[in-house]
Design an enzyme around this catalytic site. Sequence first.
Site, short mmCIF file in Angstrom:
data_model
loop_
_atom_site.label_atom_id
_atom_site.label_comp_id
_atom_site.label_asym_id
_atom_site.label_seq_id
_atom_site.Cartn_x
_atom_site.Cartn_y
_atom_site.Cartn_z
N SER A 155 67.19 17.37 40.77
CA SER A 155 66.39 18.40 40.08
C SER A 155 65.36 18.98 41.04
CB SER A 155 65.66 17.77 38.89
OG SER A 155 64.71 18.67 38.36
N TYR A 168 59.81 11.65 35.12
CA TYR A 168 61.08 12.28 35.53
C TYR A 168 61.12 12.60 37.04
CZ TYR A 168 64.87 15.85 35.14
OH TYR A 168 66.01 16.61 35.29
P1 NAP Z 1 72.48 17.72 28.59
O1 NAP Z 1 73.01 19.00 28.05
O2 NAP Z 1 71.60 16.89 27.70
O3 NAP Z 1 73.68 16.83 29.11
C1 NAP Z 1 73.44 15.53 29.61
C2 NAP Z 1 74.64 14.66 29.28
O4 NAP Z 1 74.38 13.33 29.79
C3 NAP Z 1 74.87 14.53 27.76
O5 NAP Z 1 76.25 14.61 27.49
C4 NAP Z 1 74.33 13.13 27.47
O6 NAP Z 1 74.96 12.49 26.37
C5 NAP Z 1 74.69 12.40 28.75
N1 NAP Z 1 73.87 11.20 28.90
C6 NAP Z 1 72.53 11.08 28.67
N2 NAP Z 1 72.16 9.81 28.88
C7 NAP Z 1 73.28 9.11 29.22
C8 NAP Z 1 73.53 7.76 29.55
N3 NAP Z 1 72.56 6.85 29.55
N4 NAP Z 1 74.80 7.40 29.83
C9 NAP Z 1 75.80 8.29 29.81
N5 NAP Z 1 75.63 9.60 29.52
C10 NAP Z 1 74.38 10.00 29.22
O7 NAP Z 1 71.62 17.96 29.92
P2 NAP Z 1 71.79 19.00 31.13
O8 NAP Z 1 70.67 19.93 31.05
O9 NAP Z 1 73.19 19.50 31.22
O10 NAP Z 1 71.48 18.01 32.35
C11 NAP Z 1 72.48 17.47 33.17
C12 NAP Z 1 71.83 16.91 34.44
O11 NAP Z 1 71.17 17.97 35.12
C13 NAP Z 1 70.76 15.85 34.18
O12 NAP Z 1 70.84 14.86 35.18
C14 NAP Z 1 69.46 16.62 34.30
O13 NAP Z 1 68.39 15.80 34.69
C15 NAP Z 1 69.84 17.61 35.40
N6 NAP Z 1 69.02 18.83 35.42
C16 NAP Z 1 69.01 19.71 34.37
C17 NAP Z 1 68.23 20.86 34.44
C18 NAP Z 1 68.19 21.87 33.34
O14 NAP Z 1 67.31 22.75 33.37
N7 NAP Z 1 69.07 21.84 32.35
C19 NAP Z 1 67.47 21.10 35.59
C20 NAP Z 1 67.49 20.18 36.62
C21 NAP Z 1 68.28 19.06 36.53
P3 NAP Z 1 74.34 12.70 24.88
O15 NAP Z 1 74.40 14.19 24.62
O16 NAP Z 1 75.23 11.87 24.03
O17 NAP Z 1 72.93 12.20 24.96
#
Ligand code: NAP
Length: 270
Positions: A155, A168
Site C-alpha cells: 500500500s 495498518y
Molecule cells: P477487499 O475488497 O475487502 O478484498 C479483500 C479480500 O481479502 C476479501 O475477499 C476478504 O475476504 C479477503 N480477506 C480478508 N482477510 C482475510 C484473511 N484473514 N484470510 C483470507 N482472506 C482474507 O479489499 P481491497 O480493497 O480489494 O484490498 C485488497 C488488498 O489491497 C489488501 O491487501 C489491501 O490492504 C490492499 N490495498 C487496497 C487499497 C484500496 O484503496 N482499496 C489501497 C492500498 C492497498 P472477506 O470479504 O470475506 O473479508
Amino acid sequence: MNTSAHDFATTGRPRLQGKHALITGAGSGIGSAIAELFAREGADLALLDLTAAPAKAVGDALMKTTGRRMVAVGADVSSATQVDTAIAEAIDALGGLDILINCAGINVFGDPLQTTEQDWRRCLDTNLAGAWHCIRAALPTMLAAGYGHVVNIASVHGHKIIPGAFPYPVAKHGLIGLTRSLGIEYAARGIRVNSISPGLIMTPAAERYFQSCPDPEAERLRQAELLPCKRIGKPEEVAYAALFLASDEARFVNATDLLIDGGRSQIYHD
Ligand code: NAP
C-alpha cells in the site's frame, strides 16, 4: 453482452498461457480483478479467500467466460495451519504453482494509544504474517521447479504515513520489507518477489470506508481532489501491474515495489 466484471482491454497473445497462479483475497476488489485478468491471459487459477464461497463464485464466472481451470479454497491467511492445508490442496489440484499473489488484507485504522492488543494482532497477522504464511507454503514447490513469481499487494501506507491510520502502515511497511528480503534470499534459485503499493482504489473495502464517514459523497470528492489526476483508482489498474510483475516480461525485476497511486505520494504539500 459484456460478461466481464471489470473493464479490461482485449489483449493479443495470452501473457500467462500455461501458468498456474494462486491469488489470495480473490473473492473481492483488487484480488478478483487480478483473477479475471490472469484468467483472460491464459492462467489456471487457485482462488483463496477467508471462506471458499466468494472465491468459488468468482471462479465459476471466470471458468464460464475464459474456459480456464479454477480451484477455490478457503483459509484465514493469519493461520499458518489453514494456509498450509489450503495451499497444498490448491497445488495438488492445479498440478503446480508458478505465481503467488498475496492480496488478502484488511483495514485497521486508529489512534495508536486507542489500538487494542487484539486490533494490533489482527492487523499484523493478516496483512504481514498472512503473506509470509502463503509464501512459505508455496516456496518448496517453486524452488523444486526453479521458477516462481510472488507479488505482494502492499500500500501507499507502506511508504507514507497518514495520521490516524495506525497500525495498518506498520504492517504494510513490513510487507515491503518482506518483499525485499525474500526477493534477495531466493533470487539465485529462480524466484522473484515484488510488491505493488496501490493508493486509493475503488473496491468494496474502500466503499465501506466511505460509508463509515458522516458524508460519504463529500469524502469521496475530497479524496479524488487530493489526487493529482483528480480521480480514484480502479482495481483493473492494479491488476495490469500485477500481470506485468507476475509475467516473464518482468524477469529482471526483483525485490522492488511499484507505487500505483496516480502520483499522490510524491506531493510534499500544497
Ligand atoms: P477487499 O475488497 O475487502 O478484498 C479483500 C479480500 O481479502 C476479501 O475477499 C476478504 O475476504 C479477503 N480477506 C480478508 N482477510 C482475510 C484473511 N484473514 N484470510 C483470507 N482472506 C482474507 O479489499 P481491497 O480493497 O480489494 O484490498 C485488497 C488488498 O489491497 C489488501 O491487501 C489491501 O490492504 C490492499 N490495498 C487496497 C487499497 C484500496 O484503496 N482499496 C489501497 C492500498 C492497498 P472477506 O470479504 O470475506 O473479508
